[in-house]
Design a protein around this motif. Structure first.
Motif, PDB file in Angstrom:
ATOM      1  N   TRP A 209       0.817  -1.218   0.000  1.00 39.43           N
ATOM      2  CA  TRP A 209       0.000   0.000   0.000  1.00 39.43           C
ATOM      3  C   TRP A 209       0.848   1.265   0.000  1.00 39.43           C
ATOM      4  O   TRP A 209       0.349   2.346   0.273  1.00 39.43           O
ATOM      5  N   LEU A 292      -8.504   9.279   0.169  1.00 36.90           N
ATOM      6  CA  LEU A 292      -8.803   8.142  -0.703  1.00 36.90           C
ATOM      7  C   LEU A 292      -7.484   7.492  -1.107  1.00 36.90           C
ATOM      8  O   LEU A 292      -6.695   8.052  -1.876  1.00 36.90           O
ATOM      9  N   GLU A 293      -7.218   6.342  -0.550  1.00 31.44           N
ATOM     10  CA  GLU A 293      -6.062   5.533  -0.923  1.00 31.44           C
ATOM     11  C   GLU A 293      -6.448   4.077  -0.761  1.00 31.44           C
ATOM     12  O   GLU A 293      -7.413   3.743  -0.075  1.00 31.44           O
ATOM     13  N   ALA A 294      -5.686   3.195  -1.403  1.00 30.04           N
ATOM     14  CA  ALA A 294      -6.083   1.786  -1.473  1.00 30.04           C
ATOM     15  C   ALA A 294      -6.256   1.170  -0.089  1.00 30.04           C
ATOM     16  O   ALA A 294      -7.213   0.416   0.154  1.00 30.04           O
ATOM     17  N   ASN A 297      -9.645   1.423   1.770  1.00 30.63           N
ATOM     18  CA  ASN A 297     -10.693   0.459   1.407  1.00 30.63           C
ATOM     19  C   ASN A 297     -12.000   1.112   0.962  1.00 30.63           C
ATOM     20  O   ASN A 297     -13.086   0.572   1.197  1.00 30.63           O
ATOM     21  N   HIS A 298     -11.913   2.255   0.280  1.00 34.40           N
ATOM     22  CA  HIS A 298     -13.110   2.875  -0.276  1.00 34.40           C
ATOM     23  C   HIS A 298     -13.793   1.950  -1.288  1.00 34.40           C
ATOM     24  O   HIS A 298     -15.018   1.982  -1.436  1.00 34.40           O
ATOM     25  N   LEU A 299     -12.983   1.157  -1.991  1.00 33.22           N
ATOM     26  CA  LEU A 299     -13.545   0.286  -3.020  1.00 33.22           C
ATOM     27  C   LEU A 299     -14.540  -0.704  -2.430  1.00 33.22           C
ATOM     28  O   LEU A 299     -15.562  -1.031  -3.054  1.00 33.22           O
ATOM     29  N   VAL A 326      -8.121  13.070  -2.754  1.00 38.66           N
ATOM     30  CA  VAL A 326      -7.787  11.879  -3.533  1.00 38.66           C
ATOM     31  C   VAL A 326      -6.289  11.626  -3.408  1.00 38.66           C
ATOM     32  O   VAL A 326      -5.469  12.506  -3.699  1.00 38.66           O
ATOM     33  N   VAL A 330      -5.640   4.643  -6.338  1.00 42.16           N
ATOM     34  CA  VAL A 330      -7.100   4.593  -6.413  1.00 42.16           C
ATOM     35  C   VAL A 330      -7.602   4.919  -7.822  1.00 42.16           C
ATOM     36  O   VAL A 330      -8.754   5.296  -7.995  1.00 42.16           O
ATOM     37  N   ASP A 331      -6.748   4.762  -8.819  1.00 41.45           N
ATOM     38  CA  ASP A 331      -7.186   5.078 -10.172  1.00 41.45           C
ATOM     39  C   ASP A 331      -8.358   4.205 -10.606  1.00 41.45           C
ATOM     40  O   ASP A 331      -9.298   4.681 -11.250  1.00 41.45           O
ATOM     41  N   LEU A 333     -10.643   2.842  -8.664  1.00 42.51           N
ATOM     42  CA  LEU A 333     -11.818   3.320  -7.949  1.00 42.51           C
ATOM     43  C   LEU A 333     -12.382   4.569  -8.609  1.00 42.51           C
ATOM     44  O   LEU A 333     -13.605   4.674  -8.822  1.00 42.51           O
TER      45      LEU A 333
END
Length: 467
Positions: A209, A292-294, A297-299, A326, A330-331, A333
Motif C-alpha cells: 500500500w 482516498l487511498e487503497a 478500502n473505499h472500493l 484523492v 485509487v485510479d 476506484l
C-alpha cells in the motif's frame, strides 16, 4: 527543555491545503503542552536548517498561525461535491478528453489522446506549481516585518540547547533525505536525548500500500533512530507491537519498552456548524472521513453501496459521503465512480473540507464507516464517537482499540459481511437511536491535555494527569 521538531508541519503546508491526521494529532499535542508549560520556557520548537545541517528555533506563534490556516476554510473555490478530482496521473482526469475523442475514428482517436494527455498533465502540473509558489509567498508574508508579532522570541537553538534536553519527533519528517543523520548530528553536538512518537509502520508491515522507495527509506531511518532513541512512544498497542517486532527482526536493542499513550479525539478548538452548498442535508447520508487511498478500502464501500442499491429501493439507501482528498493507488476506484456517475449520485466526494465542514458532516450523518485494512489507530473512529455518532469499522489492526465496545465491526475483506452489518443498521432506525444513546451515556473522550501530558510523562517521567 523539550524541543519539538515541527519541520514536517511546514513541509506539509507547502504542498497541501489541509492537515493530515498525523499533523492534526501532533499539533493538538503541541498546543496542549504549550498552554500548560509554554510560559516556563520548557516547551520549544525547531525546524531544519539543511544548508548548515543543524536546527533552528521557531516561535509557537508561527506554528499556531500555520496550522490555523490549514484548519480554516477550504480554498476560495472548493471543488463541488462529486467533482472528478483534478489528477495528473490517473485515468479519471482524462474523462473529457476521452469523451471528445470518442467521436473520432479509432486510429485518429488513439493518436490524439497520446498527444493531448501529456499536454493536459503539464498544464495541471504548472497549476500545482503556481499553487505551491502562492503558499510560499503567503508563508513569507507571515514572516515579513509588520506581520503579527510572536508572543515569544524564538531564540537561538545553539545557544539555548543544553545537554540532557529532549529533541522530540511527534510528526513524520523521516521521509526527508538525510533526516536520521541530521538528528544524530544534533544529538552528538548538543548532548540531546531523543524521543520518538510512532504512528504506524505500515510501509514496512504492508508495503503493498506504499511506494517502494518510501518503505526502504522508512526502514533505514527507523533502523538508525530506534537504537538512538531514549524514549519511544506509540499511539496504540498495535503500533507498539509492530515497533517491537521490527526491532527484534532487525537486531535492534531498544533502550526502554515502547510506551503507549492514550490518544485524544475531537477538534481542539471547537468547530462551529457551517452552511455549505456542497454538504448534503442532515440525516440523508453515511460518512467516511479519510484520504482516498487503497489501504483505506473505499472500493469495498463502493461495492457495498452498489449491492444495497440492487437489493433495496433507492430511496431507502442513504447517500455515502467520502470526505477527503484523492490520494494514491485509487485510479481504478475513480474510474469506477466516474463510469457509474458516482452510483447515480448516491456517492458524493467532498475534498478539502474545513474543520467547520467536517464538524457539520459528523453532526449531520446517520452513522460513520471506517473500513481501513490497516491502521496505527483510527482517529475518525474516535472522532465519530466524540460527536455522538455510531461507527462501523473494520475488525483488525488497531481499530478495535479505537472503537472499543461502542463501535461495531466487520471483516474488511468481505463485501457480504460489511453489507450485512451496514444494511442492518440502515434498516433499524430505532436500534440506531438506542446506539447513539449508549454512546452519549458511555463514551469518555480522552482530552488532548491528557495525551500531551502522557507524552511529557513518557519522556521525562512524573505523575499521571487528571482527566
Amino acid at each position: 527543555t523539550l524541543w519539538f521538531d515541527v519541520e514536517d508541519l511546514f513541509e506539509h503546508a507547502a504542498g497541501s491545503a489541509r492537515p493530515s491526521g498525523i499533523q492534526r494529532v501532533a499539533y493538538e499535542i503541541y498546543r496542549a503542552l504549550w498552554d500548560e508549560h509554554g510560559p516556563s520556557g520548557r516547551i520549544r520548537f525547531v525546524r531544519h536548517d539543511r544548508q548548515r545541517q543543524t536546527l533552528r528555533a521557531v516561535t509557537w506563534t508561527n506554528v499556531a498561525g500555520l496550522f490555523g490556516r490549514l484548519a480554516a476554510a477550504p480554498p476560495s473555490s472548493p471543488r463541488p461535491a462529486r467533482a472528478i478530482p483534478a489528477r495528473n496521473d490517473g485515468p479519471a482526469s482524462d474523462a473529457w478528453m476521452r469523451r471528445l475523442a470518442g467521436r473520432l475514428p479509432p486510429g485518429l482517436r488513439h493518436r490524439l489522446l497520446a498527444v493531448a494527455r501529456p499536454q493536459v498533465q503539464a498544464v495541471r502540473a504548472l497549476a500545482d506549481l503556481l499553487g505551491f509558489l502562492a503558499r510560499q509567498v503567503a508563508d513569507a508574508a507571515w514572516r515579513r516585518p509588520g506581520a503579527p508579532a510572536a508572543r515569544e522570541p524564538a531564540g537561538d537553538f545553539a545557544a539555548l540547547a543544553r545537554p540532557g534536553d529532549f529533541l522530540v519527533v511527534l510528526g513524520a519528517p523521516w521521509t526527508y533525505p538525510g533526516y536520521a543523520d541530521l538528528l544524530r548530528h544534533a544529538q552528538d553536538r548538543f548532548g540531546l536525548r531523543l524521543g520518538l512518537l510512532v504512528y504506524d509502520l505500515i510501509p514496512i508491515r504492508r508495503p503493498e500500500w506504499s511506494d517502494r522507495a518510501r518503505a526502504r527509506l522508512l526502514r533505514a531511518v527507523f533502523a538508525t533512530l530506534l537504537p538512538a532513541a531514549d524514549a519511544v512512544l506509540a499511539i496504540s498497542r498495535t503500533t507498539a507491537g509492530d515497533v517491537e517486532r521490527f526491532a527484534a527482526q532487525s537486531g535492534i536493542v531498544l533502550r526502554a519498552p515502547v510506551g503507549v499513550i492514550p490518544l485524544g479525539c475531537g477538534f481542539g478548538a471547537a468547530a462551529p456548524a457551517v452552511a455549505s452548498a456542497r454538504l448534503p442535508p442532515a440525516g440523508s447520508y453515511v460518512l467516511f472521513v479519510s484520504t482516498l487511498e487503497a489501504r483505506k478500502n473505499h472500493l469495498l464501500l463502493f461495492r457495498v453501496w452498489r449491492r444495497l442499491l440492487e437489493e433495496m429501493p433507492a430511496d431507502a439507501v442513504p447517500s455515502l459521503v467520502f470526505a477527503g482528498r484523492v490520494g494514491w493507488l485509487v485510479d481504478d476506484l475513480m474510474r469506477q465512480l466516474e463510469n457509474t456517475d458516482y452510483l447515480g449520485g448516491k456517492i458524493r466526494l467532498i475534498e478539502d473540507a474545513s474543520d467547520a465542514e467536517l464538524a457539520s458532516l459528523y453532526r449531520g450523518c446517520r452513522f460513520t464507516l471506517f473500513p481501513s485494512l490497516y491502521e496505527g489507530w483510527g482517529l475518525p473512529v474516535t472522532e465519530s464517537l466524540a460527536f455522538g455518532k455510531p461507527c462501523i469499522a473494520a475488525r483488525g489492526s488497531s481499530l478495535p482499540e479505537a472503537g472499543g465496545g461502542l463501535a461495531r465491526y466487520f471483516d474488511p475483506e468481505c463485501v457480504t459481511d460489511a453489507c450485512t452489518v451496514i444494511r442492518a443498521t440502515i434498516e433499524d432506525p430505532d436500534g440506531l437511536r438506542a446506539w447513539e444513546a449508549e454512546i452519549a451515556r458511555a463514551f469518555a473522550p480522552v482530552s488532548w491535555r491528557t495525551t500531551a501530558e502522557a507524552v511529557r510523562r513518557g519522556l521525562l517521567g512524573g505523575p499521571a494527569p487528571e482527566g
